[in-house]
Enzyme design. Sequence first.
Site, PDB file in Angstrom:
ATOM      1  N   TYR A   1       0.840  -1.191   0.000  1.00 39.93           N
ATOM      2  CA  TYR A   1       0.000   0.000   0.000  1.00 39.93           C
ATOM      3  C   TYR A   1       0.883   1.251   0.000  1.00 39.93           C
ATOM      4  CZ  TYR A   1      -3.899  -3.089   1.084  1.00 39.93           C
ATOM      5  OH  TYR A   1      -4.843  -4.083   1.032  1.00 39.93           O
TER       6      TYR A   1
ATOM      7  N   ASN B   1     -12.763  -0.054  -5.198  1.00 37.43           N
ATOM      8  CA  ASN B   1     -12.591  -0.448  -6.589  1.00 37.43           C
ATOM      9  C   ASN B   1     -13.851  -1.152  -7.101  1.00 37.43           C
ATOM     10  OD1 ASN B   1     -11.809  -1.647  -9.027  1.00 37.43           O
ATOM     11  ND2 ASN B   1     -10.246  -2.936  -8.101  1.00 37.43           N
TER      12      ASN B   1
ATOM     13  N   CYS C   1      -6.797  -5.049  -7.603  1.00 39.93           N
ATOM     14  CA  CYS C   1      -6.541  -4.566  -6.246  1.00 39.93           C
ATOM     15  C   CYS C   1      -6.037  -5.689  -5.338  1.00 39.93           C
ATOM     16  CB  CYS C   1      -7.782  -3.904  -5.661  1.00 39.93           C
ATOM     17  SG  CYS C   1      -9.272  -4.904  -5.714  1.00 39.93           S
ATOM     18  N   HIS C   2      -6.249  -6.943  -5.744  1.00 40.07           N
ATOM     19  CA  HIS C   2      -5.765  -8.073  -4.937  1.00 40.07           C
ATOM     20  C   HIS C   2      -4.239  -8.141  -4.934  1.00 40.07           C
ATOM     21  CE1 HIS C   2      -6.184  -9.622  -9.060  1.00 40.07           C
ATOM     22  NE2 HIS C   2      -5.163 -10.433  -8.771  1.00 40.07           N
TER      23      HIS C   2
ATOM     24  N   GLU D   1      -2.043 -16.611  -9.706  1.00 39.76           N
ATOM     25  CA  GLU D   1      -1.005 -15.878 -10.429  1.00 39.76           C
ATOM     26  C   GLU D   1       0.408 -16.322 -10.025  1.00 39.76           C
ATOM     27  OE1 GLU D   1      -1.655 -11.640 -10.260  1.00 39.76           O
ATOM     28  OE2 GLU D   1      -3.764 -11.854 -10.792  1.00 39.76           O
TER      29      GLU D   1
END
Length: 171
Positions: free
Chosen positions: A107, A130, A138-139, A165
């Site tokens: 962040y 979001n 945003c993850h 991912e």
Amino acid sequence: MLNGVPKLIWCNWLATDVCWQDNINLTKLTKHYGFDKTDSQFVPASKLNANSPEQQLLLASIAQMQQYLQGTRQHFDLPLDLSSGTLFQQQVWQALQDISHGQTISYATLAQRVNNPKGYRAVANANGKNPFSIIIPCHRVISSDGKLGGYTGGLDKKEYLLALEGVECKG
């Protein structure tokens, strides 16, 4: 349609037992976009008409989401309307799109990227608002200590998406 171009205005997580009407802030969207919320209705994907530009966009969104979840897509190519957010939120949402698939940032780093180095809490708040979870990733934003931090869809979903991912997370 916005200026003659179909654009997504919202796409987010829903729990299995939750109806979209109960999850989305229709009052805010109807006020912002000037439509009557009684005109809003759920249309199953099997009933969408590929000849309608708006419904073509929904079909493309579904296809791209399925490809992402199957591991064959790393980036979404969908027209999004971010205008429902404040200018700061829009700036954060744009910066989120620059985080590559399989990468994470803190962040604090995101706050630096939007020229607000001390505004990590404001960035986290914008992140949580979001309207396009997964599409705007945003993850991929985690705490500075490497832990997951928060996620509007739930930490289990954030962990799942990051694992999809190839990112290993701290508990």
